[in-house]
Write an enzyme that holds these catalytic residues in place. Sequence first.
Site, short mmCIF file in Angstrom:
data_model
loop_
_atom_site.label_atom_id
_atom_site.label_comp_id
_atom_site.label_asym_id
_atom_site.label_seq_id
_atom_site.Cartn_x
_atom_site.Cartn_y
_atom_site.Cartn_z
N TYR A 106 0.84 -1.20 0.00
CA TYR A 106 0.00 0.00 0.00
C TYR A 106 0.87 1.25 0.00
CZ TYR A 106 -4.03 -2.95 1.18
OH TYR A 106 -5.02 -3.90 1.16
N ASN A 129 -12.24 0.06 -5.84
CA ASN A 129 -11.80 -0.21 -7.21
C ASN A 129 -12.97 -0.71 -8.04
OD1 ASN A 129 -10.58 -1.13 -9.57
ND2 ASN A 129 -9.41 -2.74 -8.57
N CYS A 137 -6.33 -5.14 -7.73
CA CYS A 137 -6.19 -4.69 -6.34
C CYS A 137 -5.80 -5.84 -5.41
CB CYS A 137 -7.45 -3.99 -5.86
SG CYS A 137 -8.98 -4.88 -6.16
N HIS A 138 -5.99 -7.07 -5.84
CA HIS A 138 -5.55 -8.22 -5.02
C HIS A 138 -4.03 -8.27 -4.91
CE1 HIS A 138 -5.73 -9.77 -9.18
NE2 HIS A 138 -4.70 -10.53 -8.82
N GLU A 166 -2.17 -16.69 -9.55
CA GLU A 166 -1.22 -15.98 -10.40
C GLU A 166 0.19 -16.54 -10.23
OE1 GLU A 166 -1.23 -11.72 -10.12
OE2 GLU A 166 -3.25 -11.57 -10.93
#
Length: 179
Positions: A106, A129, A137-138, A166
């Site tokens: 962040y 978002n 945003c993850h 991912e």
Amino acid sequence: MADLAHSESCAVPCGHLALVAERDLLVQVVFCPDRAAVEAVLAKEFPGAVQAETPLLRQGRRQMEDWFAGRLTEFTLPLAWHRVSGFALRCLRELAKVPYGEVISYGELAQRAGSPRGARAVGGVMAGNPWPIVIPCHRVLAAGGGYGGYSGGYGLESKRWLLSFEASVKARSAAAPRS
């Protein structure tokens, strides 16, 4: 509102989602724990939107399917950026640059967006978002690598799943022989 259309809600491995478009721009990805929650958000936030099969929504659906199948690592959907401004716009644009399978804190995102002391404000931007998964945003973590929060899908469970997914796709891609 007459130009708003949404896709039919569909299940994904970590929740349910629907896409909302205005003309040729993606306005929002509604990402919730289940179909009923998606339908409630659509009814509340987009009461004039009609379920439709527009070229953009078909393209969005295909890209989501490909992303969740591990065949796509970057979305090419046209987004309604004009609906976002100021710090939120800067944060989301910077976040869009974070590569697939990588993370950012962040605080680092706040710094990249021009507000070095704005880590908490970044959290608010991430919670709002409009394009979760598309604008990832993850991939934003707390200082020290903690998960922080996540308002999409099943909350932190979805965030963990998305990050793990991912990482596994990226690892498979790196291990695959190059031709």
